[in-house]
Design an enzyme around this catalytic site. Structure first.
Site, PDB file in Angstrom:
ATOM      1  N   ASN A  17       0.646  18.655 -21.187  1.00 31.29           N
ATOM      2  CA  ASN A  17       0.039  17.684 -22.040  1.00 31.29           C
ATOM      3  C   ASN A  17       0.149  18.049 -23.392  1.00 31.29           C
ATOM      4  O   ASN A  17      -0.208  17.520 -24.409  1.00 31.29           O
ATOM      5  CB  ASN A  17      -1.343  17.027 -21.731  1.00 31.29           C
ATOM      6  CG  ASN A  17      -1.004  16.290 -20.605  1.00 31.29           C
ATOM      7  OD1 ASN A  17      -0.161  15.549 -20.047  1.00 31.29           O
ATOM      8  ND2 ASN A  17      -2.388  16.289 -19.798  1.00 31.29           N
ATOM      9  N   ARG A  77      -2.320  21.545 -14.605  1.00 27.12           N
ATOM     10  CA  ARG A  77      -1.353  20.622 -14.884  1.00 27.12           C
ATOM     11  C   ARG A  77      -1.414  19.978 -16.491  1.00 27.12           C
ATOM     12  O   ARG A  77      -0.430  19.567 -17.146  1.00 27.12           O
ATOM     13  CB  ARG A  77      -1.096  19.404 -13.956  1.00 27.12           C
ATOM     14  CG  ARG A  77       0.021  18.388 -14.120  1.00 27.12           C
ATOM     15  CD  ARG A  77       0.038  17.698 -12.820  1.00 27.12           C
ATOM     16  NE  ARG A  77       1.222  16.736 -13.257  1.00 27.12           N
ATOM     17  CZ  ARG A  77       1.944  15.927 -12.337  1.00 27.12           C
ATOM     18  NH1 ARG A  77       1.526  16.033 -11.266  1.00 27.12           N
ATOM     19  NH2 ARG A  77       2.889  15.035 -12.824  1.00 27.12           N
ATOM     20  N   GLU A 105      -4.116  17.051 -11.624  1.00 26.92           N
ATOM     21  CA  GLU A 105      -4.256  17.548 -13.109  1.00 26.92           C
ATOM     22  C   GLU A 105      -5.851  17.941 -13.281  1.00 26.92           C
ATOM     23  O   GLU A 105      -6.489  17.277 -13.854  1.00 26.92           O
ATOM     24  CB  GLU A 105      -3.876  16.265 -14.142  1.00 26.92           C
ATOM     25  CG  GLU A 105      -3.958  16.790 -15.434  1.00 26.92           C
ATOM     26  CD  GLU A 105      -3.390  15.859 -16.430  1.00 26.92           C
ATOM     27  OE1 GLU A 105      -2.290  15.651 -16.144  1.00 26.92           O
ATOM     28  OE2 GLU A 105      -4.100  15.533 -17.396  1.00 26.92           O
ATOM     29  N   GLU A 164      10.571  17.634 -25.155  1.00 30.32           N
ATOM     30  CA  GLU A 164       9.877  17.875 -23.900  1.00 30.32           C
ATOM     31  C   GLU A 164      10.390  19.213 -23.449  1.00 30.32           C
ATOM     32  O   GLU A 164       9.774  19.994 -22.915  1.00 30.32           O
ATOM     33  CB  GLU A 164      10.141  16.895 -22.884  1.00 30.32           C
ATOM     34  CG  GLU A 164       9.406  15.379 -23.214  1.00 30.32           C
ATOM     35  CD  GLU A 164       7.838  15.433 -22.900  1.00 30.32           C
ATOM     36  OE1 GLU A 164       7.467  16.429 -22.655  1.00 30.32           O
ATOM     37  OE2 GLU A 164       7.426  14.195 -23.081  1.00 30.32           O
ATOM     38  N   HIS A 182       8.603   8.379 -27.517  1.00 31.90           N
ATOM     39  CA  HIS A 182       7.754   9.115 -26.941  1.00 31.90           C
ATOM     40  C   HIS A 182       7.876  10.557 -27.406  1.00 31.90           C
ATOM     41  O   HIS A 182       7.211  11.345 -27.630  1.00 31.90           O
ATOM     42  CB  HIS A 182       7.752   9.118 -25.639  1.00 31.90           C
ATOM     43  CG  HIS A 182       6.866   9.981 -24.766  1.00 31.90           C
ATOM     44  ND1 HIS A 182       5.546   9.709 -25.075  1.00 31.90           N
ATOM     45  CD2 HIS A 182       6.981  10.825 -23.654  1.00 31.90           C
ATOM     46  CE1 HIS A 182       4.884  10.856 -24.299  1.00 31.90           C
ATOM     47  NE2 HIS A 182       5.620  11.439 -23.771  1.00 31.90           N
ATOM     48  N   ARG A 203       1.012  -1.365   0.000  1.00 34.35           N
ATOM     49  CA  ARG A 203      -0.032  -0.137   0.139  1.00 34.35           C
ATOM     50  C   ARG A 203       0.673   1.220  -0.084  1.00 34.35           C
ATOM     51  O   ARG A 203       0.444   2.311   0.166  1.00 34.35           O
ATOM     52  CB  ARG A 203      -1.032   0.040   1.247  1.00 34.35           C
ATOM     53  CG  ARG A 203      -1.970  -1.131   0.987  1.00 34.35           C
ATOM     54  CD  ARG A 203      -3.049  -0.764   1.902  1.00 34.35           C
ATOM     55  NE  ARG A 203      -4.026  -1.883   1.792  1.00 34.35           N
ATOM     56  CZ  ARG A 203      -4.206  -2.873   2.565  1.00 34.35           C
ATOM     57  NH1 ARG A 203      -3.373  -2.851   3.653  1.00 34.35           N
ATOM     58  NH2 ARG A 203      -5.168  -3.778   2.418  1.00 34.35           N
ATOM     59  N   LYS A 220       7.959  22.987 -14.188  1.00 34.13           N
ATOM     60  CA  LYS A 220       7.101  21.891 -13.663  1.00 34.13           C
ATOM     61  C   LYS A 220       6.758  22.074 -12.208  1.00 34.13           C
ATOM     62  O   LYS A 220       5.525  21.750 -11.828  1.00 34.13           O
ATOM     63  CB  LYS A 220       7.733  20.480 -14.189  1.00 34.13           C
ATOM     64  CG  LYS A 220       6.939  19.276 -13.737  1.00 34.13           C
ATOM     65  CD  LYS A 220       6.988  17.996 -14.548  1.00 34.13           C
ATOM     66  CE  LYS A 220       5.804  17.243 -14.401  1.00 34.13           C
ATOM     67  NZ  LYS A 220       5.998  15.995 -15.324  1.00 34.13           N
ATOM     68  N   HIS A 274       0.322  10.595 -27.998  1.00 37.18           N
ATOM     69  CA  HIS A 274      -0.348   9.075 -27.497  1.00 37.18           C
ATOM     70  C   HIS A 274      -1.100   8.394 -28.515  1.00 37.18           C
ATOM     71  O   HIS A 274      -0.991   7.184 -28.731  1.00 37.18           O
ATOM     72  CB  HIS A 274      -1.111   9.537 -26.214  1.00 37.18           C
ATOM     73  CG  HIS A 274      -0.314   9.726 -24.996  1.00 37.18           C
ATOM     74  ND1 HIS A 274      -0.932  10.090 -23.851  1.00 37.18           N
ATOM     75  CD2 HIS A 274       0.872   9.592 -24.894  1.00 37.18           C
ATOM     76  CE1 HIS A 274      -0.114  10.445 -23.005  1.00 37.18           C
ATOM     77  NE2 HIS A 274       1.112  10.184 -23.542  1.00 37.18           N
ATOM     78  N   HIS A 298       0.596  16.142 -26.527  1.00 33.82           N
ATOM     79  CA  HIS A 298       0.342  14.631 -26.057  1.00 33.82           C
ATOM     80  C   HIS A 298      -0.835  13.957 -26.611  1.00 33.82           C
ATOM     81  O   HIS A 298      -0.834  12.640 -26.539  1.00 33.82           O
ATOM     82  CB  HIS A 298       0.392  14.365 -24.527  1.00 33.82           C
ATOM     83  CG  HIS A 298       1.919  14.545 -23.762  1.00 33.82           C
ATOM     84  ND1 HIS A 298       2.675  15.707 -24.106  1.00 33.82           N
ATOM     85  CD2 HIS A 298       2.941  13.762 -23.245  1.00 33.82           C
ATOM     86  CE1 HIS A 298       3.828  15.678 -23.681  1.00 33.82           C
ATOM     87  NE2 HIS A 298       4.025  14.351 -23.264  1.00 33.82           N
ATOM     88  N   LYS A 309       3.517  11.182 -11.148  1.00 36.62           N
ATOM     89  CA  LYS A 309       2.827  10.453 -12.114  1.00 36.62           C
ATOM     90  C   LYS A 309       3.415   9.228 -12.335  1.00 36.62           C
ATOM     91  O   LYS A 309       4.724   9.218 -12.801  1.00 36.62           O
ATOM     92  CB  LYS A 309       2.571  11.080 -13.597  1.00 36.62           C
ATOM     93  CG  LYS A 309       1.233  12.048 -13.328  1.00 36.62           C
ATOM     94  CD  LYS A 309       1.041  12.431 -14.939  1.00 36.62           C
ATOM     95  CE  LYS A 309       0.025  13.413 -15.044  1.00 36.62           C
ATOM     96  NZ  LYS A 309      -0.153  13.878 -16.312  1.00 36.62           N
TER      97      LYS A 309
HETATM   98  N1  GLY Z   1       4.201  14.661 -18.158  1.00 37.19           N
HETATM   99  C1  GLY Z   1       3.021  15.543 -17.662  1.00 37.19           C
HETATM  100  C2  GLY Z   1       2.794  15.496 -16.295  1.00 37.19           C
HETATM  101  O1  GLY Z   1       3.620  15.031 -15.497  1.00 37.19           O
HETATM  102  O2  GLY Z   1       2.065  15.886 -15.945  1.00 37.19           O
END
Ligand code: GLY
Length: 370
Positions: free
Chosen positions: A246, A242, A238, A186, A267, A122, A228, A253, A249, A144
């Site tokens: 993206n 946040r 998010e 990025e 990526h 957990r 960031k 994706h 993205h 993430k």
């Molecule tokens: N890579 C996007 C984020 O961390 O929100």
């Protein structure tokens, strides 16, 4: 010179330390976070061969023992099978809930080991020691963690913040040029989404960053991490802001699912192309000037990254297939398409409810099959 950026999460702040030689110093940084002098280091076999011994020595010189756990290199490790195998190894080591996992590698290992840390008994603490430019500027910061499934990227995961991030710029010296370009996509994303002066700087210094000139690299990594940290500090899960991270993205994706993760397209390559496409879609919708879309594409191309669908190898891509992946992306809500669009360089915003027909027409205008 070493810099430190704080990710200021209420009650759970952590530092992202950026500098050269941090792997050798890892023990000094980790020691205050440990309840007993033992960590489990998860790394792929490539990183283990290149840098593993230095990290283990850096820990041992501070009296910290380490279990070295290796996984296969490549995106395939970020799967249910890879997760199950890793959790089994952690259980076999009889780690308890006060132990620490160290994710030593690129985005794949960070996501996989971070997710294992989130769910092992957990949840246990973990530290990110990112070894790629992409992981240093993006995936290692912000908590993430996830694995892929055949239906899409990062669909199964958790928010689980690291206790510390050590971004050692010296490890980038051995990074293959293609991986540097992927990370640079990025880096560009940050300038394009919210920092016009940084984007101006990148237009002038792309070659220096890609050539790993120490001062240029340190500036680029630090600026991305600062941005960031602010974004994640304001919106950890998010809910809104946040999502700006993206940019590019939604396209990326869809491309990765269609072409196959890490196979024809990496990526970072998909993100670079996705950013160029997001700017062109914004221009097509009259949201930003053609000149801004041109600057975005030129910056992506200057880094040797693809800016057009036809530059991705393999059979021609079908608009319907790409659109289908976008609709099933975890960022679409109730089947509504969400894109990060822009009003110009540094002016990205969240655009919900974009009509599928608009996106389909755009993809066809970009060379996808009708
Ligand atoms: N890579 C996007 C984020 O961390 O929100």
């Amino acid at each position: 010179m070493t810099a430190s950026v704080t990710v200021d999460l209420a009650g759970r702040p952590y530092e992202v330390v950026i500098g050269r030689g941090l792997i050798e110093e890892a023990g000094t940084h980790l020691k205050p976070l440990l309840r007993r002098p033992l960590v489990s280091v998860v790394m792929d076999t490539v990183v283990a061969g290149l840098h593993g011994q230095r990290l283990l020595d850096g820990l041992r010189s501070n009296g910290i023992s380490a279990h070295a756990i290796t996984v296969a290199p490549g995106e395939g490790a970020k799967s249910f099978e890879g997760l199950s195998a890793l959790c089994d190894k952690l259980l076999a080591l009889e780690l308890d809930r006060s132990d620490m996992i160290v994710a030593f590698g690129g985005g794949v290992v960070g996501d996989l080991a971070g997710f294992a840390a989130a769910i092992y008994k957990r949840g246990v603490d973990f530290v990110q020691v990112p070894t790629t430019l992409l992981a240093q500027v993006d995936s290692s910061v912000g908590g993430k963690t996830a694995i892929d499934t055949p239906r899409g990227k990062n669909l199964i995961g958790a928010f689980h913040q690291p206790r510390l991030v050590l971004a050692d710029l010296a490890v980038l010296d051995t990074l293959p040029a293609r991986e540097m370009r992927c990370g640079y996509a990025e880096v560009l994303k940050y300038g394009l989404l919210g920092d016009p002066p940084f984007f101006d700087w990148l237009e002038k210094h792309a070659a220096d960053v890609l050539a790993r000139e120490p001062g240029a690299m340190a500036h680029a990594v630090r600026r991305c991490v600062e941005m960031k940290a602010v974004i994640v500090g304001q919106d950890e899960r998010e809910g809104a802001g946040r999502a700006l991270l993206n940019l590019g993205h939604t396209f990326a994706h869809a491309l990765e699912v269609e072409v196959g993760f890490g196979e024809g397209v990496k990526h970072g390559e998909a993100v670079g192309l996705g950013c160029a496409m997001a700017f062109r879609l914004s221009a097509k919708l009259g949201l930003c000037a053609d000149q801004d879309a041109g600057r975005a594409s030129a910056a992506v191309a200057a880094a040797g990254l693809p800016t057009r669908l036809c530059e991705i190898g393999g059979p021609p891509l079908a608009a319907a297939a790409l659109l289908g992946h976008m609709i099933h992306d975890k960022k679409s809500e109730g089947g509504e398409l969400t894109f990060i669009l822009t009003r110009g360089v540094g002016k990205a915003f969240i655009a919900k409810g974009i009509e599928p027909a608009v996106v389909s027409d755009f993809l066809i205008s970009e060379g996808a099959l009708p």
